[in-house]
Design an enzyme around this catalytic site. Sequence first.
Site, PDB file in Angstrom:
ATOM      1  N   ALA A 130      39.735  49.715  44.049  1.00 46.46           N
ATOM      2  CA  ALA A 130      38.700  50.737  43.938  1.00 46.46           C
ATOM      3  C   ALA A 130      37.546  50.158  43.121  1.00 46.46           C
ATOM      4  O   ALA A 130      37.736  49.224  42.332  1.00 46.46           O
ATOM      5  CB  ALA A 130      39.279  51.972  43.262  1.00 46.46           C
ATOM      6  N   GLY A 156      43.592  49.591  44.846  1.00 44.55           N
ATOM      7  CA  GLY A 156      43.282  50.370  46.046  1.00 44.55           C
ATOM      8  C   GLY A 156      43.322  49.539  47.317  1.00 44.55           C
ATOM      9  O   GLY A 156      43.571  50.073  48.402  1.00 44.55           O
ATOM     10  N   GLU A 212      46.847  49.485  48.239  1.00 46.10           N
ATOM     11  CA  GLU A 212      47.188  50.844  48.682  1.00 46.10           C
ATOM     12  C   GLU A 212      46.691  51.094  50.108  1.00 46.10           C
ATOM     13  O   GLU A 212      47.351  51.754  50.906  1.00 46.10           O
ATOM     14  CB  GLU A 212      46.606  51.863  47.696  1.00 46.10           C
ATOM     15  N   GLU A 223      46.216  48.307  38.032  1.00 49.09           N
ATOM     16  CA  GLU A 223      45.641  49.496  37.392  1.00 49.09           C
ATOM     17  C   GLU A 223      45.922  49.553  35.889  1.00 49.09           C
ATOM     18  O   GLU A 223      45.039  49.903  35.106  1.00 49.09           O
ATOM     19  CB  GLU A 223      46.160  50.776  38.068  1.00 49.09           C
TER      20      GLU A 223
HETATM   21  C1  HXC Z   1      34.051  46.552  41.536  1.00 53.64           C
HETATM   22  C2  HXC Z   1      34.500  44.347  41.933  1.00 53.64           C
HETATM   23  C3  HXC Z   1      35.887  44.617  42.054  1.00 53.64           C
HETATM   24  C4  HXC Z   1      36.300  45.973  41.901  1.00 53.64           C
HETATM   25  C5  HXC Z   1      35.581  42.513  42.326  1.00 53.64           C
HETATM   26  N1  HXC Z   1      34.356  43.037  42.114  1.00 53.64           N
HETATM   27  N2  HXC Z   1      36.519  43.457  42.306  1.00 53.64           N
HETATM   28  N3  HXC Z   1      33.614  45.314  41.687  1.00 53.64           N
HETATM   29  N4  HXC Z   1      35.347  46.893  41.641  1.00 53.64           N
HETATM   30  N5  HXC Z   1      37.576  46.326  42.028  1.00 53.64           N
HETATM   31  C6  HXC Z   1      33.066  42.335  42.065  1.00 53.64           C
HETATM   32  C7  HXC Z   1      32.921  41.548  40.789  1.00 53.64           C
HETATM   33  O1  HXC Z   1      32.476  42.381  39.744  1.00 53.64           O
HETATM   34  C8  HXC Z   1      31.888  40.543  41.195  1.00 53.64           C
HETATM   35  O2  HXC Z   1      30.610  41.154  41.188  1.00 53.64           O
HETATM   36  C9  HXC Z   1      32.253  40.253  42.650  1.00 53.64           C
HETATM   37  O3  HXC Z   1      33.010  41.369  43.081  1.00 53.64           O
HETATM   38  C10 HXC Z   1      33.102  39.026  42.803  1.00 53.64           C
HETATM   39  O4  HXC Z   1      34.197  39.134  41.921  1.00 53.64           O
HETATM   40  P1  HXC Z   1      34.565  38.020  40.849  1.00 53.64           P
HETATM   41  O5  HXC Z   1      35.381  38.680  39.785  1.00 53.64           O
HETATM   42  O6  HXC Z   1      33.330  37.291  40.391  1.00 53.64           O
HETATM   43  O7  HXC Z   1      35.443  37.022  41.722  1.00 53.64           O
HETATM   44  P2  HXC Z   1      36.675  36.120  41.251  1.00 53.64           P
HETATM   45  O8  HXC Z   1      36.356  35.435  39.950  1.00 53.64           O
HETATM   46  O9  HXC Z   1      37.023  35.299  42.425  1.00 53.64           O
HETATM   47  O10 HXC Z   1      37.875  37.129  40.922  1.00 53.64           O
HETATM   48  C11 HXC Z   1      38.448  37.890  41.982  1.00 53.64           C
HETATM   49  C12 HXC Z   1      39.335  39.002  41.410  1.00 53.64           C
HETATM   50  C13 HXC Z   1      38.545  39.827  40.363  1.00 53.64           C
HETATM   51  C14 HXC Z   1      40.570  38.376  40.725  1.00 53.64           C
HETATM   52  C15 HXC Z   1      39.807  39.854  42.587  1.00 53.64           C
HETATM   53  O11 HXC Z   1      37.320  40.241  40.970  1.00 53.64           O
HETATM   54  C16 HXC Z   1      39.243  41.060  39.915  1.00 53.64           C
HETATM   55  O12 HXC Z   1      40.162  40.997  39.082  1.00 53.64           O
HETATM   56  N6  HXC Z   1      38.812  42.218  40.412  1.00 53.64           N
HETATM   57  C17 HXC Z   1      39.331  43.518  39.993  1.00 53.64           C
HETATM   58  C18 HXC Z   1      40.706  43.751  40.559  1.00 53.64           C
HETATM   59  C19 HXC Z   1      41.265  45.093  40.116  1.00 53.64           C
HETATM   60  O13 HXC Z   1      41.513  45.329  38.912  1.00 53.64           O
HETATM   61  N7  HXC Z   1      41.459  45.988  41.067  1.00 53.64           N
HETATM   62  C20 HXC Z   1      42.044  47.306  40.817  1.00 53.64           C
HETATM   63  C21 HXC Z   1      40.952  48.309  40.613  1.00 53.64           C
HETATM   64  S1  HXC Z   1      41.592  49.852  40.165  1.00 53.64           S
HETATM   65  P3  HXC Z   1      29.321  40.424  40.578  1.00 53.64           P
HETATM   66  O14 HXC Z   1      28.248  41.454  40.718  1.00 53.64           O
HETATM   67  O15 HXC Z   1      29.671  40.068  39.176  1.00 53.64           O
HETATM   68  O16 HXC Z   1      29.160  39.231  41.463  1.00 53.64           O
HETATM   69  C22 HXC Z   1      42.066  50.558  41.572  1.00 53.64           C
HETATM   70  C23 HXC Z   1      42.558  51.972  41.435  1.00 53.64           C
HETATM   71  C24 HXC Z   1      42.712  52.648  42.777  1.00 53.64           C
HETATM   72  O17 HXC Z   1      42.021  50.006  42.609  1.00 53.64           O
HETATM   73  C25 HXC Z   1      42.847  54.135  42.640  1.00 53.64           C
HETATM   74  C26 HXC Z   1      41.602  54.855  42.344  1.00 53.64           C
HETATM   75  C27 HXC Z   1      41.744  56.383  42.405  1.00 53.64           C
END
Ligand code: HXC
Length: 272
Positions: A69, A114, A117, A137
């Site tokens: 998400a 997400g 999911e 999460e």
């Molecule tokens: C918003 C995101 C994102 C996310 C990546 N990006 N994941 N933006 N939400 N979930 C964006 C980064 O900010 C970055 O933007 C660009 O995408 C590229 O990501 P990087 O981090 O620079 O790439 P990398 O170093 O290769 O790392 C990849 C990654 C990392 C390991 C996947 O991006 C990461 O850990 N992302 C978050 C994963 C996460 O925690 N997901 C769960 C979310 S909570 P910029 O602008 O800086 O280039 C969830 C809850 C669901 O899903 C339920 C909700 C109700």
Amino acid sequence: MSQEEMRDVVELSVDGPVATVTLQREKQLNALNRAVLTKISEVAAAVAERSDVRVVLLRGAGRAFAAGADIAQMRDFSAADAEAFSRLGQAAFAALEALPQPTIALVHGYALGGGLELAMACDIRIAAEGAKFGQPEVTLGVVPGFGGSQRLPRLIGQGNALYLLLTGEMVDAAEAMRLGLVSKVVPQDELETAGRQLAERLLTLGPYALAGVKRTVYEGAELDLHSGLRMEAGRFGLCFAHPEQTEGMTAFLERRKPDFPQASLDEGGAAR
Ligand code: HXC
């Protein structure tokens, strides 16, 4: 508005009987925001109405399936905003799961939070080597909100699900395969072909039976064993009021390949 912003965040393309749904927020690794979730619901509603579509492939453009998400959109949510967002995603994924057509997630790069999911709301998951899976999460101070706490234990068992949910650890494709999170792992450059081949296989089968299997499995997951078996028997019976059963069994006995009638989803009642 730039070209990038104007492009739809989710694209539906239909090639004969195969629909492909592509997430297209590559720069954000297909992070799921309200616009994406709303569009997934719309696409699912459109696909549900199309009896010409027989298999659905779901994929992410760029270097990930979906990294979760959208954290930027979620950060300043109130509790009420967050609950509504959770419900929006749950409804979108429920609409995908409820499709009569089989759905196949083609996972490469990342399927996190997400993103995982979403993949779990599909019927079958194929992973590219190098794909990473996880429910991170807890590392963000929240619980899953798009079904991870419910579908993951149902899919891989409570123990392994709790391990992933409590640690937030990512696992690679081989481990995802071992856990039963995916059904197949292929080299990344063969992912689309593997999806296509699986779709071709499903296209040889009867849409009514396929939809019936989906419905029986998903409804059964909400029932106790006894009620589930009774429901299964009822649906098995309904198949015998449908031409797919006659064709399938006659073809076997005549030692030929079955030629299932294709626009037959709405006849009888086992599928819907
Ligand atoms: C918003 C995101 C994102 C996310 C990546 N990006 N994941 N933006 N939400 N979930 C964006 C980064 O900010 C970055 O933007 C660009 O995408 C590229 O990501 P990087 O981090 O620079 O790439 P990398 O170093 O290769 O790392 C990849 C990654 C990392 C390991 C996947 O991006 C990461 O850990 N992302 C978050 C994963 C996460 O925690 N997901 C769960 C979310 S909570 P910029 O602008 O800086 O280039 C969830 C809850 C669901 O899903 C339920 C909700 C109700």
